[in-house]
Design a protein around this motif. Structure first.
Motif, PDB file in Angstrom:
ATOM      1  N   PRO A  53     137.274   3.928  88.612  1.00 16.71           N
ATOM      2  CA  PRO A  53     135.631   3.478  88.505  1.00 16.71           C
ATOM      3  C   PRO A  53     134.827   2.931  88.590  1.00 16.71           C
ATOM      4  N   PRO A  54     134.082   2.387  89.634  1.00 18.32           N
ATOM      5  CA  PRO A  54     132.892   1.652  88.834  1.00 18.32           C
ATOM      6  C   PRO A  54     132.561   1.048  87.709  1.00 18.32           C
ATOM      7  N   VAL A  55     132.543  -0.247  87.341  1.00 20.36           N
ATOM      8  CA  VAL A  55     132.305  -0.131  85.094  1.00 20.36           C
ATOM      9  C   VAL A  55     130.252  -0.553  85.752  1.00 20.36           C
ATOM     10  N   ILE A  56     130.436   0.075  84.897  1.00 24.09           N
ATOM     11  CA  ILE A  56     128.808   0.151  84.763  1.00 24.09           C
ATOM     12  C   ILE A  56     128.805  -0.578  83.427  1.00 24.09           C
ATOM     13  N   ALA A  57     127.975  -1.630  84.139  1.00 27.30           N
ATOM     14  CA  ALA A  57     127.219  -2.502  82.944  1.00 27.30           C
ATOM     15  C   ALA A  57     126.942  -1.878  81.675  1.00 27.30           C
ATOM     16  N   ARG A  58     126.497  -2.260  80.335  1.00 25.51           N
ATOM     17  CA  ARG A  58     125.663  -1.375  79.637  1.00 25.51           C
ATOM     18  C   ARG A  58     125.452  -2.527  78.385  1.00 25.51           C
ATOM     19  N   PRO A  59     123.942  -2.339  78.183  1.00 19.78           N
ATOM     20  CA  PRO A  59     123.407  -3.968  77.036  1.00 19.78           C
ATOM     21  C   PRO A  59     124.306  -3.725  75.899  1.00 19.78           C
ATOM     22  N   PRO A  60     124.738  -4.698  75.661  1.00 20.08           N
ATOM     23  CA  PRO A  60     124.994  -4.564  73.719  1.00 20.08           C
ATOM     24  C   PRO A  60     124.716  -3.641  72.655  1.00 20.08           C
ATOM     25  N   ARG A  61     124.540  -2.996  72.357  1.00 21.67           N
ATOM     26  CA  ARG A  61     124.269  -2.471  70.975  1.00 21.67           C
ATOM     27  C   ARG A  61     123.505  -3.703  69.621  1.00 21.67           C
ATOM     28  N   ARG A  62     122.695  -3.522  69.316  1.00 18.13           N
ATOM     29  CA  ARG A  62     122.529  -4.361  68.330  1.00 18.13           C
ATOM     30  C   ARG A  62     122.935  -3.821  67.025  1.00 18.13           C
ATOM     31  N   ARG A  63     123.362  -4.837  66.412  1.00 21.03           N
ATOM     32  CA  ARG A  63     123.718  -4.643  65.079  1.00 21.03           C
ATOM     33  C   ARG A  63     123.152  -4.843  64.144  1.00 21.03           C
TER      34      ARG A  63
END
Length: 268
Positions: A53-63
């Motif tokens: 499946p295509p890789v879905i780009a997700r924004p990094p979670r804020r620490r």
């Protein structure tokens, strides 16, 4: 009349559309077994594009940063810095108007090593020159009961060594005694009758020729010395020095001392 070239183009277009129409119309009709037969005849694996499946780009979670440690907070992109501002004054306590009912609170169990509150009740002392205990046992018992003495110090008991009959008759239930008869001669002798509830122990002291003494110790965090002294009436030049040595010895035993003493005339 149509030009020849126009007729020729129109005919070619008609023939082409007729040729394309019939095959497309035939491909639009499928039976249930046609797709299954096509699937079973395919021996090659599907292309790689269909396997992964295509890789879905997700924004990094804020620490997450704890609120107490947000002294220096930064954005996730590290572009700017935000300085926290802290107040120097405390919020005033909230007073709900309610008070604590101390009578409803339960007392904690006292441990074995806890400090015990000292008994501050008064102790009654008495001193009597009895001039012989013979036939005076009932008088001593009535005196202890009526005056509610805790300690009754007696001088001139005229007690003979190893003779305790008169003291036994003078001691009511709940009381005990310690005694010091005169070693030789007639008369003299000392005794202390006290309530049995008080923990009293005999104390040995040096003997002096100018007076008689009997000393005991009342137990406690700071022991109390109880000494009964009797000085015969005859003049004695060493009495003052002997008595000073006696007091010095008592001061080494305890800072608390009680000295009932008698200076009555002696027939000994």
């Amino acid at each position: 009349m149509w030009p020849n070239n126009s007729l020729t183009c129109f005919g070619l277009v008609w023939i082409f559309l007729s040729f394309c129409h019939h095959p497309v119309a035939g491909l639009l009709h499928y039976s249930i077994t046609d797709p299954l037969a096509t699937r079973l005849n395919v021996l090659e694996p599907p292309p790689p594009v269909l396997q992964h499946p295509p890789v879905i780009a997700r924004p990094p979670r804020r620490r997450y940063i704890h609120r107490g440690s947000r002294r220096h907070v930064q954005h996730s992109n590290n572009s700017t810095t935000i300085n926290s501002t802290w107040s120097t004054s405390r919020r005033s306590p909230i007073n709900s108007g309610r008070t604590v009912n101390h009578h409803a609170l339960a007392s904690l169990a006292r441990s074995a090593n806890a400090t015990v509150k000292l008994d501050s009740s008064a102790i009654n002392f008495g001193l009597l020159n009895i001039r012989s205990l013979t036939s005076k046992g009932h008088l001593i018992q009535d005196l202890l009961t009526d005056r509610k003495f805790d300690f009754l110090c007696l001088t001139e008991t005229w007690q003979q060594p190893n003779d305790f009959s008169q003291l036994n008759e003078s001691t009511p239930p709940g009381f005990v005694y310690i005694c010091q008869p005169r070693g030789s001669g007639r008369g003299g002798g000392l005794a202390i009758i006290h309530r049995e509830k008080w923990k009293v122990s005999r104390v040995s002291v040096p003997a002096f020729s100018s007076f008689e003494s009997i000393v005991c110790q009342l137990s406690g965090p700071t022991p109390t010395i109880i000494a009964t002294v009797y000085r015969p009436p005859k003049p004695n030049s060493v009495f003052l020095s002997d008595f000073a040595d006696f007091l010095t010895h008592l001061s080494t035993l305890s800072p608390n001392a009680i000295l009932p003493s008698g200076l009555q005339h002696s027939h000994g």
